[in-house]
Design an enzyme around this catalytic site. Sequence first.
Site, PDB file in Angstrom:
ATOM      1  N   TYR A 115       0.857  -1.371  -0.034  1.00  0.00           N
ATOM      2  CA  TYR A 115       0.169   0.050  -0.174  1.00  0.00           C
ATOM      3  C   TYR A 115       0.893   1.694  -0.062  1.00  0.00           C
ATOM      4  O   TYR A 115       0.489   1.925  -1.249  1.00  0.00           O
ATOM      5  CB  TYR A 115      -0.744   0.226   1.174  1.00  0.00           C
ATOM      6  CG  TYR A 115      -1.363   0.840   1.441  1.00  0.00           C
ATOM      7  CD1 TYR A 115      -2.483   1.211   0.587  1.00  0.00           C
ATOM      8  CD2 TYR A 115      -1.673   2.421   2.479  1.00  0.00           C
ATOM      9  CE1 TYR A 115      -3.461   2.236   0.751  1.00  0.00           C
ATOM     10  CE2 TYR A 115      -3.187   2.955   2.568  1.00  0.00           C
ATOM     11  CZ  TYR A 115      -3.756   3.309   1.522  1.00  0.00           C
ATOM     12  OH  TYR A 115      -4.389   4.420   1.570  1.00  0.00           O
TER      13      TYR A 115
ATOM     14  N   THR B  94      -9.325   8.698   8.377  1.00  0.00           N
ATOM     15  CA  THR B  94     -10.952   9.456   7.814  1.00  0.00           C
ATOM     16  C   THR B  94     -12.048   8.605   8.499  1.00  0.00           C
ATOM     17  O   THR B  94     -11.485   7.556   7.967  1.00  0.00           O
ATOM     18  CB  THR B  94     -11.112  10.145   6.572  1.00  0.00           C
ATOM     19  OG1 THR B  94     -10.145  10.609   6.137  1.00  0.00           O
ATOM     20  CG2 THR B  94     -12.717  10.675   5.928  1.00  0.00           C
TER      21      THR B  94
END
Length: 325
Positions: free
Chosen positions: A145, A175
């Site tokens: 990632y 988030t």
Amino acid sequence: MRAVVAGGSGFLGSHLCEALLRRGDSVRCLDDFSSGRAENVRHLLRTPGFECVSCDVTARFRVAGEVDAVVHLASPASPYDYQRMPLQTLAAGSRGTENLLDLALRHHARFVLASTSEVYGDPAVHPQTEDYWGHVNPVGPRSVYDEAKRYAEALSMAYRRSEDADVGIVRIFNTYGPRMRAQDGRVVSTFVRQALAGEDLTLFGDGGQTRSFCYVDDLVRGLTAAIDSHRTGPFNLGNPEERTVRELAELVLLITGSSSRLRFLPLPVDDPVRRCPVITRARTQLGWRPLVPLDEGLRRTVEWFLAQPETLVRSPERSAVGWSP
Ligand code: NAD
């Protein structure tokens, strides 16, 4: 504006599609539904100007008609997802980014890359400004990632420099909000699910590691500001209010009224110790700052989960790299 939102049926993407439609833009959502859900955008299907196309952005695909902006959110994003799809994650950052940059270039469109705070790895500098180059293990379990996003940033900058592409890069910090998957292994959704199910809240180490938590509506305003700008960044988008994971767990218990207990597990490999963005650049160049306090954002998130009880009962998705974006 005619926007293409790749990854538009995911958590952030679906909120972005809504925000763009609300202000009168037309939106083409491209998604392969590998980690996103069709129900996230089902309510938009009757909205004029909205179209959802099932497609893998790492393969060949066609977008007909004019395009003014291309937003690249299409990537597995939670540790659970990128560990079960390591090659797809690398492809999303490499071929996916290239295909979407080419699309933007063909149309002289604005291109915005959703990068991540994970490009800073386990940061040796705190808090993190955009000038910090990061401290990433290139062969560790998070590398598929982190390095995919770092490559995507490098590729975007190469298009900016050699092709004069109108590129913007946003580095998104943790988030949370409605439409997270309860089982995706991220810290907020995990704690909320555990608290509502009456299970122990599982913390790694002593829970003293810090994160910054940005409510989804704030993040989407930041994304929209980046789309509307011609600035390159990179821009940190996140809430600079730093919290320990233990504080988060306790707040979740308070808001849910749960009597769950805290359970401490061994620290996962390469778990970042501290995370906190400096957002001066986004504030001064994009006119953006987060507005929703953590307790308010968590309340809205808990309410949403309570309204979807079926999402809470599935067995949890497990990841060896812990939670975080
Ligand atoms: P998500 O998993 O909910 O959304 C990603 C979407 O991309 C999903 O709908 C998925 O089906 C789609 N997708 C994945 N690979 C694809 C492909 N090859 N072709 C087409 N669609 C594909 O995750 P999210 O939290 O909404 O994240 C969106 C983006 O923001 C990601 O790029 C992620 O790396 C980035 N980001 C998110 C956070 C966060 O806290 N949510 C933090 C940092 C960065």
